[in-house]
Design a protein around this motif. Structure first.
Motif: not given
Lengths: 394, 422
Positions: B43, B45-46, B49-50
């Motif tokens: 995913e 992450q930018r 915040h996963i």
């Protein structure tokens, strides 16, 4: 003496039925008879008949103190003949009563004047024929579809023997000049241009029921005062209205008929203003200035141009495809298809395809049967395709 | 933010919308913590915040979520019955159903393991997910809780309860859209209603959905806000390339009641009667698939009607590149992102009025889903009058470029700010 010219424009489109692609080349009934019958009668009841009756009453009472002119599109007259013949009688009575002038127009509220001379003249001749047949008269003034006018259209009209033309006092053409003077075609100074005073027309058309207008409510006295507030030397005030404004845009209950009656009575009883019809303007021998209209102007919208009908690609395509058939039309002798072709020229069909309806579909449109401009375009093109096939066959 | 899916691994429009909303918020300077059942690690992450729920340690002894129901005893047994799917799907799934959920016990603390997706143990996973949510609510710093669709409502409710922070639930679809009368799942509907009731603000993806929320779930109208979806700009240009001479009309979506595939078939029949120089392509899969295939065979139009099954990413772009018209005859569509994707590929679009996306689009032809006459007229018109299809695709392309997630994020930020004032 100030001169007041009140002109009424009457045109109802002959509406197309939902003509499906299945029907192309198999069925040739393009028009929605039920809708046309129903809507013609409805609006005749709401507007046309009461307004004609009012005019008749005023003429009976005030004689030559009042005068009105009107133009009625041929296809609408045809619909009256078929669906509500008493309207024809009503107009015959008005013509007999005197103090009225029947002004020439196109046969089907057509946009032909934006295409070329021959199709435009064809429309005019059809209309003249019909007026001769129904009322035995020949008009001498002309009011084009939505008052569309340009120098070139003026020349064509001169060829058709019309030297008094009603059009819009478009501000982008007039500039600082007042629409209350008499103007003429720069290439043919004999052709007189009678210009609509749009701000005075708007006061009734848009503001009669507009409670947020600072002059609300509009009374006959106030309106006469507006007319008198123009500069002293201005000889003319020309007011052109759609018939539907009386009774349809502004319902009977709004008091529009009472307002109009009171206004006419006020004018009839006053000494410094008289009502005239367009053809009488000539006899006033007013000084004239030239008005140069290199591009077509009209009464439409704020722009006073032709974008209402030819503003987007769909409209332009439909327009081009339609008028491309001019040659087929002249060669063909399929009368039904020829008649349909004339009816397809009606400005209303093009209005339905307008971009203004794309972003504001919720605005209630008078008698428009299409859910979107796209469907209007598709339906029109389906019909046009069949008309083309029919014209080709014969 | 709680959401059941996040790109790149998505099953439908929900993940795409979650991604867009998170991105829109980030652009407006909001920090997003996105909790999903099982992240795959790729995913973006930018954007947010996963947090993968299966990585969060939970001690069920201290869980309010599990202990609040103490007077009710739950006895679990391993049933293969799955709510809200038809017989057809049940038998196909039953083979695949390996129990994906197990618990790694190490003293009392544990990690729950999630399969993600929408498999058989969905209800159980939803409970575990809520327990994770509680844990996170106790340990993380945040201002607003935002939960997407019913799977995450329990998580949202418990997080609100523990943290006292305002809860926004986001309605991307309701059970009323997914199923027809009589087949609706009460459990799901109850969870949906519970979530909406507990929420401080309910965001609906369209006025259509907003009305369902108000009228069918009886949620006070003043806390239901319409927030239309947007679309990510497509980075890859779609190449218009066709290997058949005929015009191509495409349907793309799950082959389920909600999407109205049978109306597409009827429309195809009507058009082919008049003009056989057209091919119809149905992209997607679902519980009505066999019925649709049978109907196509029965009508004898199989030579012009094609099925591709489920397509993804690159294949979808290729399909759009081949299409002359895209049709979405949805019976009830809360929003509908795929017409936007078609418009991005400059394909003219016909959509049903019963879709939320119809509220924001002007350069499309809108018809009633049941009106196959109007639908066939519209498609025929687009196929035969090139000026029309050019007009629509050209202006439609410009139109959707103004539907930006950034603007959605800005509106959402307004809502958040308002909630934090109180």
């Amino acid at each position: 003496m100030h001169n007041l010219c009140i002109h009424f424009v009457l045109s109802q489109p002959t509406r197309l039925r939902n003509y499906r692609f299945f029907d192309i080349n198999s069925r040739h009934d393009y028009f929605d008879e039920y809708q046309n019958h129903y809507l013609t009668n409805r609006i005749a009841d709401l507007s046309y008949r009461p307004l004609n009756t009012l005019m008749l009453e005023l003429i009976a009472q005030y004689g030559n103190k009042v005068a009105f002119s009107f133009s009625v599109a041929g296809n609408t007259l045809k619909m009256f003949q078929e669906y509500c013949p008493e309207m024809i009688d009503s107009f015959q009575k008005l013509i007999l009563a005197g103090q009225t002038e029947f002004v020439g127009s196109t046969f089907t509220n057509s946009l032909a004047s934006l295409y070329d001379k021959s199709t435009f003249l064809e429309q005019i001749h059809h209309q003249e024929g019909l007026l001769k047949e129904l009322f035995g008269l020949h008009p001498t003034s002309f009011c084009n579809t939505a008052c569309i006018y340009s120098d070139e259209i003026g020349e064509w009209l001169h060829e058709a023997d019309y030297d008094t033309v009603l059009t819009e006092g478009a501000r982008h053409i007039l500039g600082w000049k007042h629409p209350g003077f008499l103007y003429c075609n720069p290439y043919n100074t004999n052709q007189k241009l009678v210009l609509r005073n749009s701000s005075l027309c708007n006061d009734i058309e848009f503001n009669f029921q507009n409670q947020s207008w600072d002059q609300f409510p509009l009374t006959a006295e106030k309106y006469l005062h507006f007319i008198h507030s123009c500069p002293k030397k201005v000889p003319l005030t020309n007011l052109y209205f759609d018939y539907e404004m009386f009774g349809e845009t502004h319902r009977k209950e709004s008091g529009i008929f009472d307002f109009f009656k009171a206004f006419c009575e006020l004018v009839a009883n006053s000494d410094d203003i008289q009502m005239i019809t367009p053809s009488q303007i000539e006899s006033l021998s007013l000084p004239t200035a030239t008005m140069h209209a290199p591009w077509a102007i009209s009464v439409s919208g704020e722009e006073k141009d032709t974008s209402e009908w030819l503003g987007n690609e769909l409209q332009q395509e439909a327009f081009n495809q339609l008028f491309k058939l001019t040659e087929l039309y002249t060669k063909s002798d399929n009368e039904k298809a020829k008649r349909a072709w004339l009816l397809l020229q009606s400005a209303d069909h093009f209005n339905y395809m307008g971009s203004q309806w794309i972003s504001h579909p919720s605005v209630k449109r008078n008698f428009d049967v299409y859910p979107s401009p796209y469907q209007a375009f598709i339906n029109f093109m389906n019909v046009l395709n069949d008309v083309k096939l029919q014209l080709e066959k014969a | 933010m709680f959401g059941w899916e996040f790109p790149p691994h998505i099953a439908g429009g929900l993940g795409t919308a979650c991604y867009g909303i998170a991105k829109g918020l980030t652009k407006n300077g909001v920090e997003v913590l996105f909790v999903m059942p099982k992240a795959s690690g790729d995913e973006d992450q930018r954007i947010a915040h996963i947090v993968s729920a299966d990585q969060v340690e939970v001690d069920p002894r201290y869980s309010t979520y599990f202990n609040s129901n103490q007077n009710i005893a739950f006895i679990e047994f391993n049933s293969k019955l799955i709510p809200y799917i038809g017989m057809h799907d049940y038998y196909t799934l039953i083979d695949q159903l390996e129990s994906n959920v197990f618990e790694e016990v190490s003293s009392h603390r544990r990690h729950y393991s999630f399969a993600g997706g929408y498999g058989g143990n969905l209800m159980q996973e939803i409970d575990y997910y809520a327990a994770v949510a509680e844990q996170l609510a106790k340990t993380q710093e945040f201002d607003v809780i935002h939960a997407h669709d019913w799977h995450t409502y329990k998580a949202g409710i418990i997080a609100k309860k523990v943290s006292g922070k305002p809860l926004v639930v986001h309605i991307h679809a309701t059970e009323f859209d997914r199923s027809c009368e009589g087949q609706r799942n009460d459990i799901v509907m109850n969870i949906e209603r519970e979530g909406m009731m507990a929420a401080d603000i309910v965001c609906a993806v369209s006025d259509l959905t907003r009305n369902i929320v108000i009228n069918n779930y009886h949620i006070p109208a003043n806390k239901v806000i319409t927030l239309h979806n947007a679309i990510e700009p497509n980075k890859k240009e779609v190449i218009r390339e066709k290997n058949v001479p005929e015009k191509v009309v495409t349907f793309l979506g799950r082959v389920t009641f909600q999407k109205g595939p049978e109306y597409f078939v009827e429309t195809a029949r009507k058009i082919l009667e008049k003009d056989d120089h057209v091919r119809f392509v149905l992209v997607g899969d679902g519980d009505m698939m066999s019925g649709v295939i049978e109907r196509v065979a029965e009508l004898g139009i199989s030579d012009k009607f094609h099925f591709t099954g489920f397509l993804r990413g690159e294949e979808i772009n290729k399909m759009f590149g081949m299409s002359d018209v895209y049709v979405m005859p949805s019976v009830s569509e809360p929003f509908g992102i795929s017409p936007l994707e078609a418009m991005q590929a400059a394909v003219p679009v016909v959509i049903s009025k019963q879709s939320g996306v119809a509220e924001v689009l002007h350069y499309v032809i809108k018809i009633d889903f049941w009106d196959t006459n109007a639908m066939s007229d519209a498609i025929y018109g687009l196929l035969h009058y090139p000026v029309l299809s050019e007009f629509i695709s050209k202006n439609g392309f410009t139109e959707i470029n103004n539907l930006k997630w950034e603007y959605v994020g800005a509106k959402l930020l307004e809502i958040y700010k308002m909630l934090n004032k109180h």
